[in-house]
Design a protein around this motif. Structure first.
Motif, PDB file in Angstrom:
ATOM      1  N   LEU A 612      14.619  51.110  77.072  1.00  0.00           N
ATOM      2  CA  LEU A 612      15.788  51.392  77.950  1.00  0.00           C
ATOM      3  C   LEU A 612      15.418  52.563  79.070  1.00  0.00           C
ATOM      4  N   CYS A 613      14.830  53.534  78.096  1.00  0.00           N
ATOM      5  CA  CYS A 613      14.460  54.599  79.035  1.00  0.00           C
ATOM      6  C   CYS A 613      13.294  54.284  80.126  1.00  0.00           C
ATOM      7  N   LYS A 614      12.296  53.704  79.602  1.00  0.00           N
ATOM      8  CA  LYS A 614      11.096  53.280  80.718  1.00  0.00           C
ATOM      9  C   LYS A 614      11.639  52.122  81.406  1.00  0.00           C
ATOM     10  N   HIS A 615      12.781  51.573  81.498  1.00  0.00           N
ATOM     11  CA  HIS A 615      13.393  50.819  82.537  1.00  0.00           C
ATOM     12  C   HIS A 615      14.150  51.544  83.628  1.00  0.00           C
ATOM     13  N   ALA A 616      14.099  52.724  83.537  1.00  0.00           N
ATOM     14  CA  ALA A 616      14.802  53.761  84.492  1.00  0.00           C
ATOM     15  C   ALA A 616      14.082  53.852  85.820  1.00  0.00           C
ATOM     16  N   ASP A 617      14.549  53.984  86.858  1.00  0.00           N
ATOM     17  CA  ASP A 617      14.036  54.169  88.138  1.00  0.00           C
ATOM     18  C   ASP A 617      12.884  55.149  88.001  1.00  0.00           C
ATOM     19  N   SER A 618      11.668  54.613  88.356  1.00  0.00           N
ATOM     20  CA  SER A 618      10.364  55.669  88.394  1.00  0.00           C
ATOM     21  C   SER A 618      10.692  57.034  89.079  1.00  0.00           C
ATOM     22  N   LYS A 619      11.526  56.989  90.110  1.00  0.00           N
ATOM     23  CA  LYS A 619      11.725  58.212  90.965  1.00  0.00           C
ATOM     24  C   LYS A 619      12.226  59.332  90.313  1.00  0.00           C
ATOM     25  N   TYR A 620      13.117  59.264  89.133  1.00  0.00           N
ATOM     26  CA  TYR A 620      13.664  60.124  88.467  1.00  0.00           C
ATOM     27  C   TYR A 620      12.723  60.549  87.232  1.00  0.00           C
ATOM     28  N   GLN A 621      11.728  59.890  87.090  1.00  0.00           N
ATOM     29  CA  GLN A 621      10.625  60.559  86.212  1.00  0.00           C
ATOM     30  C   GLN A 621      11.210  60.717  84.762  1.00  0.00           C
ATOM     31  N   CYS A 622      11.902  59.922  84.326  1.00  0.00           N
ATOM     32  CA  CYS A 622      12.590  59.758  82.972  1.00  0.00           C
ATOM     33  C   CYS A 622      11.105  59.232  81.871  1.00  0.00           C
ATOM     34  N   VAL A 623      11.166  59.940  80.603  1.00  0.00           N
ATOM     35  CA  VAL A 623      10.203  59.708  79.804  1.00  0.00           C
ATOM     36  C   VAL A 623      10.926  59.585  78.218  1.00  0.00           C
ATOM     37  N   TRP A 624      10.395  58.757  77.563  1.00  0.00           N
ATOM     38  CA  TRP A 624      10.698  58.736  76.066  1.00  0.00           C
ATOM     39  C   TRP A 624       9.910  59.683  75.211  1.00  0.00           C
ATOM     40  N   CYS A 625      10.703  60.690  74.806  1.00  0.00           N
ATOM     41  CA  CYS A 625       9.943  61.813  73.927  1.00  0.00           C
ATOM     42  C   CYS A 625       9.998  61.641  72.538  1.00  0.00           C
ATOM     43  N   ALA A 626       9.239  61.293  72.129  1.00  0.00           N
ATOM     44  CA  ALA A 626       8.830  60.935  70.742  1.00  0.00           C
ATOM     45  C   ALA A 626       9.432  62.014  69.865  1.00  0.00           C
ATOM     46  N   ALA A 627       9.141  62.924  69.889  1.00  0.00           N
ATOM     47  CA  ALA A 627       9.418  64.262  69.177  1.00  0.00           C
ATOM     48  C   ALA A 627      10.832  64.081  68.848  1.00  0.00           C
ATOM     49  N   SER A 628      11.836  64.318  69.883  1.00  0.00           N
ATOM     50  CA  SER A 628      13.118  64.329  69.865  1.00  0.00           C
ATOM     51  C   SER A 628      14.042  62.886  69.873  1.00  0.00           C
ATOM     52  N   HIS A 629      13.172  61.922  70.021  1.00  0.00           N
ATOM     53  CA  HIS A 629      13.586  60.581  70.168  1.00  0.00           C
ATOM     54  C   HIS A 629      14.846  60.334  71.171  1.00  0.00           C
ATOM     55  N   CYS A 631      15.548  60.188  75.582  1.00  0.00           N
ATOM     56  CA  CYS A 631      15.146  60.042  77.113  1.00  0.00           C
ATOM     57  C   CYS A 631      15.311  61.020  77.837  1.00  0.00           C
ATOM     58  N   VAL A 632      14.503  61.783  78.557  1.00  0.00           N
ATOM     59  CA  VAL A 632      14.559  62.908  78.986  1.00  0.00           C
ATOM     60  C   VAL A 632      13.705  63.213  80.372  1.00  0.00           C
ATOM     61  N   TYR A 633      13.895  64.225  81.131  1.00  0.00           N
ATOM     62  CA  TYR A 633      13.111  64.187  82.271  1.00  0.00           C
ATOM     63  C   TYR A 633      12.040  64.571  81.900  1.00  0.00           C
ATOM     64  N   ARG A 634      10.675  64.217  82.554  1.00  0.00           N
ATOM     65  CA  ARG A 634       9.536  64.629  82.103  1.00  0.00           C
ATOM     66  C   ARG A 634       9.060  65.908  81.695  1.00  0.00           C
ATOM     67  N   ASP A 635       9.507  67.011  82.649  1.00  0.00           N
ATOM     68  CA  ASP A 635       9.321  68.235  82.358  1.00  0.00           C
ATOM     69  C   ASP A 635       9.915  68.955  81.036  1.00  0.00           C
ATOM     70  N   LEU A 636      10.744  68.232  80.602  1.00  0.00           N
ATOM     71  CA  LEU A 636      11.636  68.555  79.476  1.00  0.00           C
ATOM     72  C   LEU A 636      10.912  68.230  78.113  1.00  0.00           C
ATOM     73  N   CYS A 637      10.214  67.411  78.067  1.00  0.00           N
ATOM     74  CA  CYS A 637       9.425  66.825  76.914  1.00  0.00           C
ATOM     75  C   CYS A 637       7.841  67.546  76.868  1.00  0.00           C
ATOM     76  N   LEU A 638       7.907  68.185  75.646  1.00  0.00           N
ATOM     77  CA  LEU A 638       6.706  69.133  75.325  1.00  0.00           C
ATOM     78  C   LEU A 638       5.732  68.450  74.805  1.00  0.00           C
ATOM     79  N   SER A 639       6.039  67.309  74.083  1.00  0.00           N
ATOM     80  CA  SER A 639       5.180  66.500  73.229  1.00  0.00           C
ATOM     81  C   SER A 639       4.474  65.483  74.129  1.00  0.00           C
ATOM     82  N   GLU A 640       3.464  64.789  73.509  1.00  0.00           N
ATOM     83  CA  GLU A 640       2.790  63.759  74.287  1.00  0.00           C
ATOM     84  C   GLU A 640       3.766  62.382  74.398  1.00  0.00           C
TER      85      GLU A 640
END
Length: 1466
Positions: A612-629, A631-640
């Motif tokens: 569901l996270c990856k399905h978000a519009d790419s312009k919002y730059q949402c990524v799935w953060c594995a460390a916190s499980h 869906c957050v804004y790209r710059d807020l996820c410190l892990s790979e």
């Protein structure tokens, strides 16, 4: 809105049309100077955050908090909170709400009329001590809420479940509400409300509401229950329109307009006053106010409670009334009432406006009564009002065209200034009757008020602050002084027109000029012409009269573009001279404004997994953060971030079962199941491929596929499971797979049974299919065909059933217990649950007696069992046929009775006879009771005195303090027994019938005391069990009163039909006239224990003197002559009520010239026993003609030739009998051996006739059920009193911790079924004009006992020793118990009956029936108790401080002196 400060005068605004009202409160000053003409101009200050223009038309009310300066605006569906700068701090939605005026809160789905309804906020009140804002709207019958005064959005309290007692405002938009904070005691905060009457409102015009739970009171409860200031719900006499409420000098004042009576439609202005701590409203007095002597302008429009004067503004006239003048006139009016029979200068000056009585006002002939009882007293007349001739009048001080709609008054420099709002949008200042200046805009709303600084008026029409002065508009001294405005004067040293407080050194002489006597200082010339106020520069005076101007700029653009060389400080947000500061980046000399659009997006919303996270519009730059499980804004996820999502997870499948042939859709629920439909690569279900349905795909969470057929069965020599089943497996993009924990099973449904087996060819029959595995697939996949015809599937249910076997036989319980018994079905053992005893070992199935049949060990026992079983089946079939025949015959004959009823109606008693019989027939005197006869012996010369004294005694009983004291004193006396208490309560019911609301209040108070007593003694279940207290009998009478109409409309007909059916069934068989026993009855003790031979005869009856018509009458040849006469009169006069029929003893029948009687010389004798004559004795044949003639009492007894001998024969001391002689009264002479045989034959075995009970019961069953349904069905009609009282019991049960549901059930049972319905069942003659014979009465008692058993919670364990009456209805008791439980539950779920609705109903009953009752007789009889216990009552009153305050002892002594010349302390 309201005011708490005291005015010296009253400003009022009236008009000939209904308009709006403004109220405001400012500090108290002393008015010293007269009104002075002056001129003034006002300017408006608009707040930076204005309201939406669309909201303004819906504003209703303004309120300001004088402490903080906050402003609260009540609008339609909204509440606004503004700060002192008129900036919106909050906006709270208060509507619309789902409501309807017909619905009683809480409004649920049961109220079908409810729709979204606008909430008109009608009342706002500040409770500063608790930081609380009181808000009352129009929805939910005017229920109020408490909100945080600092944050109005925060709701502190709201409840719509407290009933009518918590309704404060009105549901009708046009009904006005005003209020003022008041305090009765230090520990109870409350406010006093004045409210007009709406069609769904409480009739109380004045009420005092509490602001916290206290004792039995809840928040917003009206703590003055018996208010005398109330409207009449049936005749709207006065049509009140309240405008303002305020307090002063310990009094609460209300200003309102009303008419003078029912016939008068013209409105007049009144001001009313009462003491703030008057808990009975005894001091409430109204004074009419006239503007002009002729009172041309009569209706109040605006009142402003101010510091000083109060103005009366009428149309275009303004009147002033000093508050001291108002108080003086009120004292004159009250004194006239208390001391001079209501007269001033020999003219009637006062009347009681809300009393239905018109008797002359009493006089105590003490000149200082008005001062001694400043707040009135219970024994003094109240409420009061001045008559029109004694109104307080004032001449208009100002005349102006146009309607004045608002007024606010302030004091400046010792002068009073009134600001008047008009309908044309002008705000005018008035000083001593002269208009000053104005601001023009929209229509000025009623809420014209000052801000906390008293420097600005706040106008509701545009949420605008208007300065109370416009001094700055005057640029020279002379024009400033010429305004004669107390706000404005010339500041000499600063050269400006300003308020005195704004002028420096104004306390020095001649530095601030206002008085016209002072002279202006002329500045002839100066240079330069302008200069910044921050600069220091020498000024040279010239002969140019240019004023010094110092503009102030608050906005950047206006600052930097001014002519004064200014700059804008962007940090400090202020304007200053350019050369004051060194240039910095935040200093603006020229500025351009721009705007941009900002979009905020939260990646985590509705994106709970990686797909569901990856399905978000790419312009919002949402990524799935594995460390916190997450869906957050790209710059807020410190892990790979992983490139691929985790494996899919399957949580459920629908359905779990499918047919072997497949081809149904299976829905797979889970997560991470792809981002798009193309990601689904493969699906298998139980090892079978499943075709993906792409059009039904939901990203990540749901996949739908269609399964194929199950795998083919392997060869027979290979073992295989009976069913194909397995997991579900799904593969998505990237080779990721997921397997379910849930198992899917292939199977086919197997139907076994269909119910019913047959149905009409037209269809429409609902059938039930039973079988195995019918829950295969979903309901959408199931298709049913019946004989090739499709059948719509309504539901699929799964039942788990156990099998129970019932074995029948004899003697099991004697031989063993349930634990010792062993039962077998074939060779399999069966658990034995219960062993029961059969009903007299005869009617096993008829009375539902079940036996466990143990395995037989001999063929002989089997044969015996089959034989007994066959006999019982024959007996059962015989009784069934007999009941069926009897019921059919009864229904046919009851149809005839019903047709008779349609002509003559059901013989209901009128209300008076109904109450007489219910209240007083069970008394010691019965029908001769003085309350029934209505006759009391009073000498002619004392009747007037007694009547007057009884009226005074009636007034004394209407004192709650006296009546409660009276009842408690009587109940404390040991000789005041239960019979006396019941009789006293019935007398009290009649005496207070004219005020049933008050009677209900007394009953409620006493019930609460009784309840607390039982709960504290830890025996709450015993409450209301018997009528041993006054209040228990009062409750019984209250139910009788409230349910009379329900009896006539609903329950009366099935009760009457039950009575008629029972009477008919009893009389169709032999009835022993001496033993009062019958062949057909429900009571085993009244069962005729002999098989009497009889036949039915049809007589052709001719009534002598009533024409030639012959009436056929069915009788029995074993009937006595009296019984025959009763049946004849019943049939001939069937259309007349029993009381209007001829008496049996006044008629005698004759046949073929022979007079028939119960006893004569032909009567059959057996020793000292003589048998009553019957028709068989006279050999009367079927279809014989019989003449019924009147007994002529004037005829001498010896006129008949045998009359003398017959008379002597009848006077002999012989024992008589009718059908059966009592077995223990055999003649003493028969002592031989044969006599014992006769005795044995005479004593019949009654038990063999018990089947007759079943026959009668089966015949009457439908009538019993119909009556039970009529009184125990909440889905039909429930009397409002029942709902009202049951809710009261529910409330009290919640109040006590040790009252459980069983106790509550007992309370309800004891208050209604046991107390009322059982009484009606046992005594039909209490409601109908009928005669109930002893035999019919015995059977009614059985039905009544069944009704009682049905209402109890305890289970009745039946045994051989159980009474036959209980065994008779043992099978139906469980059904009746469920009816009672459902009835109580249904009532609890009904819409509550409000106090207002209940009081309206009670008032209507009082109005309809009170004049028919013997009220004076009841008062006379009640006084007998007061006389009997006079000394202890006087002592009790003397010991009661409340009674002393109301002079109750004095009043009782006056009554005693008048009624019986009793020596008193007078």
């Amino acid at each position: 809105m309201s005011s708490d400060s005291g005015p010296d005068f009253a400003f009022l605004n009236t008009t000939c049309r209904l308009d709006i009202c403004a109220l405001w409160n400012i500090q108290l000053h002393t008015w010293r100077s007269p009104w002075t003409p002056m001129t003034m101009f006002c300017t408006a200050v608009v707040p930076p955050h204005a309201f939406p223009p669309t909201d303004r038309t819906n504003w209703n009310i303004f309120l300001a908090d004088p402490r903080t300066g906050r402003l609260y605006v009540g609008a339609v569906n909204a509440l606004y909170q503004l700060n002192s700068n008129l900036e919106v701090e909050s906006r709270t939605e208060t509507g619309p709400k789902r409501d309807n005026r017909q619905c009683t809160p809480p409004v649920t789905d049961a109220c079908e009329e409810a729709v979204d309804t606008d909430n008109h906020n009608k009342l706002l009140l500040v409770h500063s001590a608790k930081d609380v804002l009181v808000v009352c709207g129009s929805v939910f019958r005017g229920i109020c809420s408490l909100r945080n005064l600092s944050n109005a959005e925060q709701l502190l309290y709201f409840s719509d479940t407290k009933g009518e007692k918590s309704y404060v405002a009105s549901a009708e938009e046009g009904v006005s509400v005003v209020a003022v904070m008041s305090y009765f005691t230090k520990d109870r905060d409350n406010f006093t409300v004045g409210k007009g009457y709406g069609s769904h409102d409480s009739t109380k015009l004045i009420s005092t509401r509490i602001l916290q739970d206290y004792g039995d009171w809840v928040v917003f409860d009206s703590i003055i229950e018996a208010s005398a200031v109330q409207a009449n719900p049936f005749v709207l006499r006065y049509l009140h329109d309240f405008r303002f409420a305020f307090k002063d000098g310990g009094f609460v004042y209300f200003l309102f307009s009303r008419t003078l009576g029912v016939q008068d439609t013209k409105n007049f202005t009144f001001i009313s006053r009462m003491c703030e701590d008057d808990q009975g409203y005894y001091s409430y007095t109204e004074l009419q106010l006239n503007c002009s002597v002729s009172n041309t302008y009569n209706k109040v429009q605006v009142l402003i409670n101010i510091i000083i004067p109060n103005l009366h503004i009428i149309s275009h006239y303004t009147c002033m009334y000093p508050i001291r003048s108002i108080n003086k006139r009120l004292v004159d009016v009250i004194g006239a009432c208390y001391s001079y029979n209501g007269n001033i200068n020999s003219k009637s000056a006062v009347y009681s406006p809300y009393s239905s009585k018109s008797e002359k006002l009493p006089s105590l002939l003490q000149n200082n009564m008005a001062f001694k009882y400043k707040c009135g007293a219970e024994f003094l007349p109240s409420p009061l009002a001045s008559k029109a001739e004694f109104a307080l009048s004032s001449e208009p001080a100002l005349t102006r065209k146009g309607h004045l709609t608002a007024v606010a008054v302030a004091v400046e420099m010792g002068h009073a200034v009134a600001f008047l709002g008009t309908s044309t949008g002008e705000v005018k200042a008035l000083l001593y009757g002269r208009a000053l200046a104005e601001v023009t805009g929209e229509e000025v709303n009623k809420d014209l008020l000052f801000d906390s600084s008293l420097q600005h008026l706040v106008l509701l029409f545009q949420i605008t602050k208007v300065s109370v002065q416009a001094c700055h508009l005057k640029t020279d001294c002379q024009s400033c002084i010429d305004m004669k405005d107390p706000y404005c004067g010339w500041c000499v040293l600063e050269g400006k027109c300003s308020r005195k407080a704004e002028c420096s050194r104004s306390i020095e002489e001649n530095t601030w000029l206002w008085s016209p006597k002072q002279q202006c200082v002329q500045i002839t010339a100066f240079a330069p012409p302008n200069i910044s106020c921050r600069k220091t520069q020498q000024v040279r005076v010239r002969n140019v009269p240019t004023p010094l101007l110092f503009p102030v700029y608050f906005r950047c653009i206006s600052c930097v573009t001014s002519d004064w060389g200014c700059q804008w400080d962007a940090k400090e947000h202020h304007c200053s001279d350019q050369d004051d500061l060194v240039y910095r980046s935040h200093i603006v000399l020229s500025n351009l404004l721009s705007s941009s659009v900002v979009v905020l997006y939260n990646c985590s919303v509705n994106r709970g997994d990686c797909s569901l996270c990856k399905h978000a519009d790419s312009k919002y730059q949402c990524v799935w953060c594995a460390a916190s499980h997450t869906c957050v804004y790209r710059d807020l996820c410190l892990s790979e971030q992983p490139e691929l999502c985790p494996n899919p997870e399957i949580t459920d499948i629908i359905p779990h079962y499918g047919p072997l042939n497949g081809h149904i859709a299976v829905t797979i629920k889970g997560s991470n199941m792809g981002i798009k439909k193309e990601d689904i690569k493969m699906i298998t279900v139980a090892g079978v491929d499943c075709v993906h349905q792409e059009d039904r795909y939901s990203v990540s969470t749901s996949v739908v596929c269609e399964i194929g057929p199950a795998k083919r069965t392997p060869p027979s020599d290979i073992p295989f499971p009976s069913r194909n089943q397995g997991t579900v497996r799904i593969e998505v993009e990237g080779g990721r797979t997921g397997t379910s924990q849930v198992i899917f099973t292939y199977r086919d449904p197997n139907p076994n049974y269909v119910t019913p087996a047959k149905g009409p060819a037209a269809g429409g029959t609902v059938i039930t299919i039973e079988g195995e595995d019918l829950d295969t697939a979903t309901i959408d996949d199931v298709a049913v065909n019946v004989g090739g015809v499709p059948c719509e599937v309504e539901s699929i249910s799964l039942f788990l059933l156990g099998i129970y076997f019932v074995f029948q036989g004899r003697g099991f319980s004697k031989a063993m217990t349930a634990k010792e018994a062993q039962a077998f079905v074939g060779d399999a053992s069966c658990h034995v649950n219960i062993l029961q005893v059969c009903f007299f070992n005869l009617l096993i199935k008829l009375v539902a007696c079940a036996f466990i049949f143990c395995r037989r060990k001999s063929q002989q026992a089997e044969r015996e069992y089959e034989k007994v079983k066959h006999q019982l089946e024959n007996l059962e079939e015989s009784v069934r046929d007999r009941c069926k025949k009897e019921f059919t015959d009864l229904m046919i004959e009851m149809e005839d009775n019903t047709s008779d009823l349609s002509e003559a109606r059901i013989p209901f008693l009128d209300y008076k006879n109904y109450t007489d019989r219910t209240f007083f027939l069970p008394s010691k005197e019965g029908a001769n009771d003085v309350m029934v006869t209505g006759k009391i012996k009073i000498p002619e010369n004392r009747r007037a005195i007694v009547s007057q004294a009884l009226n005074q005694f009636s007034n004394l009983l209407n004192s709650k303090t006296f009546l409660i004291n009276f009842i408690r004193t009587l109940e404390s006396r040991p000789d005041f027994n239960a019979r006396s208490r019941g009789y006293f309560a019935s007398l009290l019911t009649v005496a207070l019938h004219g005020k049933l609301e008050y009677y209900t209040d007394i009953m409620r108070t006493l019930l609460l005391e009784l309840m607390d007593e039982h709960v504290q003694n830890k025996n709450p279940k015993l409450m209301l069990r018997r009528s041993e207290t006054v209040v228990e009998r009062m409750l019984c009478n209250w139910m009788s009163i409230c349910l009379y109409q329900f009896l006539r409309d609903t329950a009366g007909e099935p009760l009457y039909k039950l009575f008629k059916a029972l009477k008919h069934q009893v009389e169709k068989g032999p009835v022993d006239a001496k033993l009062k026993k019958a062949k057909y009855t429900l009571n085993d003790t009244g069962l005729l224990g002999d098989d009497v031979e009889y036949s039915v005869l049809t007589l052709q009856v001719l009534v002598h003197g009533e024409g030639p018509d012959v009436t056929p009458v069915k009788v029995l040849n074993c009937d006595t002559i009296t019984q025959v006469k009763e049946k004849i009169i019943d049939q001939v006069y069937r259309n007349l009520p029993y009381s209007q029929r001829p008496k049996v003893e006044k008629w005698r029948p004759g046949s073929t010239g022979q007079i028939l009687s119960d006893l004569d010389l032909t009567s059959q004798k057996e020793g000292r026993w003589k048998r009553l004559n019957t028709l068989a004795h006279y050999n009367v044949r079927d279809n014989a003609t019989l003449v019924l003639s009147r007994v002529l009492h004037t005829q001498s007894f010896h006129q008949h030739q045998d009359s003398h001998e017959e008379k002597n024969a009848l006077l002999e001391d012989d024992n008589t009998y009718h059908l059966v002689r009592q077995a223990d009264e055999i003649d003493e002479g028969k002592s031989k051996r044969g006599s014992m045989k006769d005795k044995a034959m005479t004593k019949a075995i009654t038990e063999i006739y018990l089947t007759r009970l079943l026959s009668v019961k089966g015949t009457l069953q439908q009538f019993v059920d119909d009556f039970f349904r009529s009184v125990l069905c909440s889905s039909l009609v429930v009397p409002p009193a029942v709902k009202y009282f049951f809710d009261f019991l529910d409330e009290q049960a919640q109040r006590h911790d040790n009252v459980d549901e069983e106790t509550l059930h007992i309370w309800k049972t004891n208050s209604l079924p046991m107390r009322f319905w059982v009484n009606m069942l046992r005594n039909p003659h209490f409601i109908f004009d009928v005669h109930v014979t002893e035999v019919v009465d015995a059977s009614l008692h059985v039905i009544a006992q069944t009704f009682m058993d049905a209402c109890t919670k305890s289970e009745h364990k039946l045994s051989r020793e159980s009474p036959s009456n209980k065994l008779l209805y043992a099978k139906e008791i469980s059904t009746y118990k469920k009816m009672v439980d459902d009835y109580y539950k249904g009532i609890r779920q009904m819409v509550p009956v409000s106090d207002q609705d209940m009081n309206t109903h009670l008032a209507e009953v009082s109005r309809q029936h009170t004049d028919k009752l013997n009220t004076q007789v009841a008062l006379h009889q009640l006084y007998q108790y007061a006389s009997k216990y006079y000394d202890v009552i006087i002592q009790s009153l003397d010991d009661d401080p409340a009674a002393q305050n109301r002079q109750l002892t004095f009043r009782l002594q006056q009554i005693a002196a008048a009624l019986e010349n009793k020596v008193t302390d007078l």
